[in-house]
Design an enzyme around this catalytic site. Sequence first.
Site, mmCIF file in Angstrom:
data_model
loop_
_atom_site.group_PDB
_atom_site.id
_atom_site.type_symbol
_atom_site.label_atom_id
_atom_site.label_comp_id
_atom_site.label_asym_id
_atom_site.label_seq_id
_atom_site.Cartn_x
_atom_site.Cartn_y
_atom_site.Cartn_z
ATOM 1 N N SER A 129 -2.551 -1.471 1.106
ATOM 2 C CA SER A 129 -1.826 -2.127 2.194
ATOM 3 C C SER A 129 -1.488 -3.580 1.870
ATOM 4 O O SER A 129 -0.476 -4.101 2.344
ATOM 5 C CB SER A 129 -2.615 -2.041 3.502
ATOM 6 O OG SER A 129 -3.905 -2.594 3.347
ATOM 7 N N HIS A 180 -3.424 -7.718 4.743
ATOM 8 C CA HIS A 180 -2.021 -7.603 5.142
ATOM 9 C C HIS A 180 -1.337 -8.969 5.118
ATOM 10 O O HIS A 180 -0.270 -9.133 4.523
ATOM 11 C CB HIS A 180 -1.910 -7.012 6.550
ATOM 12 C CG HIS A 180 -2.394 -5.609 6.646
ATOM 13 N ND1 HIS A 180 -2.409 -4.905 7.842
ATOM 14 C CD2 HIS A 180 -2.866 -4.747 5.706
ATOM 15 C CE1 HIS A 180 -2.873 -3.680 7.630
ATOM 16 N NE2 HIS A 180 -3.167 -3.569 6.342
#
Length: 205
Positions: A129, A180
């Site tokens: 991610s 992220h």
Amino acid sequence: MPNRMEENRYITPVNIVFALMNVAVYVVLEILGDTTDALFMYNHGAMYPYAVLMEGQWYRLLTSSFLHFGLVHLVNNLILLICLGSYLERRYGKVRYVILYLFCAVGGSLASMWHMLYTQNIAVSAGASGVVFGMVGALLFLVLKNKGRFEDLSLRRFLLMMALALYNGFATSGVDNAAHVGGLIVGFVIGAVFFALEKIRNGSK
């Protein structure tokens, strides 16, 4: 014919190799054990701050981005990676795309590690991610630099997609939001560096 071309635009060689590497690692680890088990994942290269800092296992900053906690985790990341990464590989070419991918992987892991140490909420971390959000950051730079549009991505559509992705992360428990945000920032910066280098090269001709 247009539909065929539309499908093929997401098939770029380096990005597909990275996707297949993620799949291969997942399959091998599923054969060996349980990818939802934190200790098992730690033993096979997941990121853990104390292992990195106290035992010098810096490789975990990269290897962790190829590990996933279960099939759903893998599939969610790969769908976004294949879609977003194809734009960037077409724009930057194979070598620069590899550089972008690796920097975003390590940058996301570093941000995750720093956040864990800062909050003292230490956990085993893994997943692509950070890379995916690095792709988002690099695409954001391209959209902004191209007056609000890059290929079929408009600024409004892209910002909405980015906001929804970030919101989903913060609203879902167990998601490594620091990775992220870290990946997003690194991707944006790398995009800016590539742009500056292109200007220097073009200016010297």
